[in-house]
Structure formats: C-alpha cells, structure tokens
Design a protein around this motif. Structure first.
Motif, PDB file in Angstrom:
ATOM      1  N   UNK A  14      53.340  49.784  21.778  1.00 29.25           N
ATOM      2  CA  UNK A  14      53.493  48.331  22.227  1.00 29.25           C
ATOM      3  C   UNK A  14      54.686  47.691  21.147  1.00 29.25           C
ATOM      4  N   UNK A  15      55.764  47.313  21.528  1.00 32.22           N
ATOM      5  CA  UNK A  15      56.788  46.931  20.570  1.00 32.22           C
ATOM      6  C   UNK A  15      56.204  45.366  20.378  1.00 32.22           C
ATOM      7  N   UNK A  16      56.926  44.856  19.275  1.00 28.90           N
ATOM      8  CA  UNK A  16      56.577  43.867  18.572  1.00 28.90           C
ATOM      9  C   UNK A  16      56.914  42.626  19.553  1.00 28.90           C
ATOM     10  N   UNK A  34      44.933  51.583  17.287  1.00 28.33           N
ATOM     11  CA  UNK A  34      45.105  52.772  16.105  1.00 28.33           C
ATOM     12  C   UNK A  34      45.929  52.507  14.972  1.00 28.33           C
ATOM     13  N   UNK A  35      46.935  51.485  15.394  1.00 34.31           N
ATOM     14  CA  UNK A  35      47.710  51.009  14.056  1.00 34.31           C
ATOM     15  C   UNK A  35      48.332  49.667  14.569  1.00 34.31           C
ATOM     16  N   UNK A  36      48.471  48.936  13.603  1.00 36.52           N
ATOM     17  CA  UNK A  36      49.263  47.595  13.949  1.00 36.52           C
ATOM     18  C   UNK A  36      48.034  46.543  13.785  1.00 36.52           C
ATOM     19  N   UNK A  37      48.727  45.254  14.358  1.00 35.99           N
ATOM     20  CA  UNK A  37      47.855  44.078  14.630  1.00 35.99           C
ATOM     21  C   UNK A  37      48.141  43.495  16.070  1.00 35.99           C
ATOM     22  N   UNK A  38      46.981  43.003  16.576  1.00 41.15           N
ATOM     23  CA  UNK A  38      47.055  42.280  17.899  1.00 41.15           C
ATOM     24  C   UNK A  38      46.855  40.960  17.652  1.00 41.15           C
ATOM     25  N   UNK A  39      47.585  40.166  18.251  1.00 39.76           N
ATOM     26  CA  UNK A  39      47.005  38.562  18.252  1.00 39.76           C
ATOM     27  C   UNK A  39      46.357  38.110  19.569  1.00 39.76           C
ATOM     28  N   UNK A  40      45.077  37.568  19.455  1.00 38.19           N
ATOM     29  CA  UNK A  40      44.383  37.159  20.498  1.00 38.19           C
ATOM     30  C   UNK A  40      44.706  35.556  20.446  1.00 38.19           C
ATOM     31  N   UNK A  41      44.943  35.123  21.496  1.00 39.34           N
ATOM     32  CA  UNK A  41      45.366  33.418  21.656  1.00 39.34           C
ATOM     33  C   UNK A  41      44.730  33.174  23.157  1.00 39.34           C
ATOM     34  N   UNK A  81      52.605  48.346  17.621  1.00 39.48           N
ATOM     35  CA  UNK A  81      51.329  48.507  17.983  1.00 39.48           C
ATOM     36  C   UNK A  81      50.820  49.776  18.416  1.00 39.48           C
ATOM     37  N   UNK A  82      50.170  50.642  18.045  1.00 39.29           N
ATOM     38  CA  UNK A  82      49.442  51.917  18.760  1.00 39.29           C
ATOM     39  C   UNK A  82      48.055  51.636  19.085  1.00 39.29           C
ATOM     40  N   UNK A  83      48.122  51.707  20.695  1.00 38.61           N
ATOM     41  CA  UNK A  83      46.837  51.556  21.176  1.00 38.61           C
ATOM     42  C   UNK A  83      46.184  52.540  22.016  1.00 38.61           C
ATOM     43  N   UNK A  84      45.019  52.817  21.874  1.00 39.24           N
ATOM     44  CA  UNK A  84      44.425  53.823  23.045  1.00 39.24           C
ATOM     45  C   UNK A  84      43.961  52.613  24.125  1.00 39.24           C
ATOM     46  N   UNK A  85      44.455  53.200  25.435  1.00 43.14           N
ATOM     47  CA  UNK A  85      44.071  52.221  26.682  1.00 43.14           C
ATOM     48  C   UNK A  85      43.095  53.179  27.448  1.00 43.14           C
ATOM     49  N   UNK A  86      41.841  52.556  28.114  1.00 45.63           N
ATOM     50  CA  UNK A  86      41.097  53.227  28.950  1.00 45.63           C
ATOM     51  C   UNK A  86      40.657  52.338  30.097  1.00 45.63           C
ATOM     52  N   UNK A  87      40.569  52.922  31.219  1.00 45.91           N
ATOM     53  CA  UNK A  87      40.004  52.272  32.257  1.00 45.91           C
ATOM     54  C   UNK A  87      38.514  52.413  32.401  1.00 45.91           C
ATOM     55  N   UNK A  88      37.908  52.134  33.299  1.00 50.97           N
ATOM     56  CA  UNK A  88      36.388  52.315  33.325  1.00 50.97           C
ATOM     57  C   UNK A  88      35.815  53.766  33.427  1.00 50.97           C
ATOM     58  N   UNK A  89      36.416  54.539  34.076  1.00 46.11           N
ATOM     59  CA  UNK A  89      36.089  55.954  34.112  1.00 46.11           C
ATOM     60  C   UNK A  89      36.637  56.552  32.832  1.00 46.11           C
TER      61      UNK A  89
END
Length: 209
Positions: A14-16, A34-41, A81-89
C-alpha cells in the motif's frame, strides 16, 4: 507457512497516504502488517482523531470477518506498507496451517480486551466524579449565602441513593475532590472552595446527541 510464502499468497503493498478502508464501510477482510505503519483514526464531532499507529506484527480490521460489522474506524498507510490481507475463509485456512500466528492474534485480542475494559472503567469513574461534581454544584448554588455548606451525612445518603452507589464510594469521590482543593470537608460540613473548578468538572460529562 514461511512469511515469504504467506506474502506471495496474501500480500499487498500500500502506497503512502492511501486509505486502506474508511469508517462505516462494509468490510470483508482483515489485515496483518508485515512492514510499515498504519494509522487508525475515527471522526468525532466532524474532526479526525488518531486512535493508534500500528506497526509490524499488528493486525486490524478483524471485526469485519469475526462479527461482520461495518468498519468502526479509518485505516491509512503512513509511508509504504506491506500487508497480509485475509477474508474469512483465508484467515481460517491460515490459522489452521500456522498455529503460531493464531496464538499471537489471540494474545493481542486478549490484550485489546483488557485495555478496553480499563478504558471503560476509567470512563465510568470519570463520569461518577463528574456526576457528583454536578450534584454538588447545583446544591451549592441553591444554598447561596456568604458561606454555604452541605451536611456530609445527608449528602452521602442522597448521592448514594441517586447514583446507586455505596456511601463509601461516594465518600471516596468527595475525598478526592477535597484533595484537589475543590471542596473542603470538616466534621459534618462540606464547603465549596473553588467554584470554577467544580463547575468545570461537572461540564466534562458527555452529552447525548
């Protein structure tokens, strides 16, 4: 399952500045950083308030796949930011193949619950203090006179009944106000020491909208 294999299957970059999801959106995925920072607002009274900044190993958005509720906050990338994304399954499958990640998530969820309980307890205590301050302020204003005072025993009984609190809990709050030099307690008399502080404390009660 090694992390590089997980990223090949579930990863995304995900880009800045990019919004990962917005408050009130429907959600079908959760994310692990996995890497980086995510802001929750979260938007409160038209203003954005930062709730947290999450880093590697943290996860977010899990409520969407656990309870299937709408997003309760907005998540934004701070830097790439590098993320792993999962749906329910996908999440269930990942847990089955990697118990270490599952245990880590359970541990973090327990910590979040403990923190939430602490926040609720703190908020409740603040509301008790503010409610007592409001009641005292009203009674002092009704008394008038050069040096109005309230009877401690009657005040304890009234507040205990009104707020459904034990008298010793009410007394503890009154003692706290005395230590803050907002009121004084001598014998059976409560006297007002700082009207502006008492008024300000009473006004910290949340308002209904």
């Amino acid at each position: 399952m090694p992390e590089n294999i997980l990223f090949e299957k579930y990863g995304q970059t995900i880009e800045n500045g990019r919004v990962i999801f917005r408050e009130n959106e429907e959600g079908k995925q959760m994310f692990i950083i996995q890497d980086g920072i995510v802001r929750i607002s979260k938007t409160i009274d038209g203003k954005e308030h930062v709730l947290a900044e999450l880093t590697k190993g943290d996860f977010f958005g899990e409520m969407a796949i656990v309870t299937r509720v709408r997003r309760t906050a907005t998540a934004t990338a701070v830097g790439n930011v590098q993320l792993l994304s999962f749906d329910r399954a996908g999440f269930q499958g990942m847990i089955e193949k990697n118990s270490r990640i599952g245990l880590n998530i359970i541990d973090k969820l327990c910590r979040r619950l403990q923190h939430a309980n602490h926040q609720i307890e703190t908020l409740f205590q603040r509301n008790e203090r503010s409610l007592i301050a409001m009641s005292l302020y009203i009674h002092f204003m009704e008394k008038g006179g050069d040096e109005p005072f309230l009877a401690l025993d009657r005040t304890l009984a009234d507040l205990s009944k009104t707020m459904d609190m034990p008298e010793n809990a009410v007394l503890s709050q009154l003692t706290s106000l005395a230590e803050a030099e907002i009121i004084t307690i001598h014998g059976n008399a409560i006297r007002l020491r700082d009207k502006s502080k008492l008024s300000g404390l009473a006004e910290t009660l949340p308002t209904k909208r």
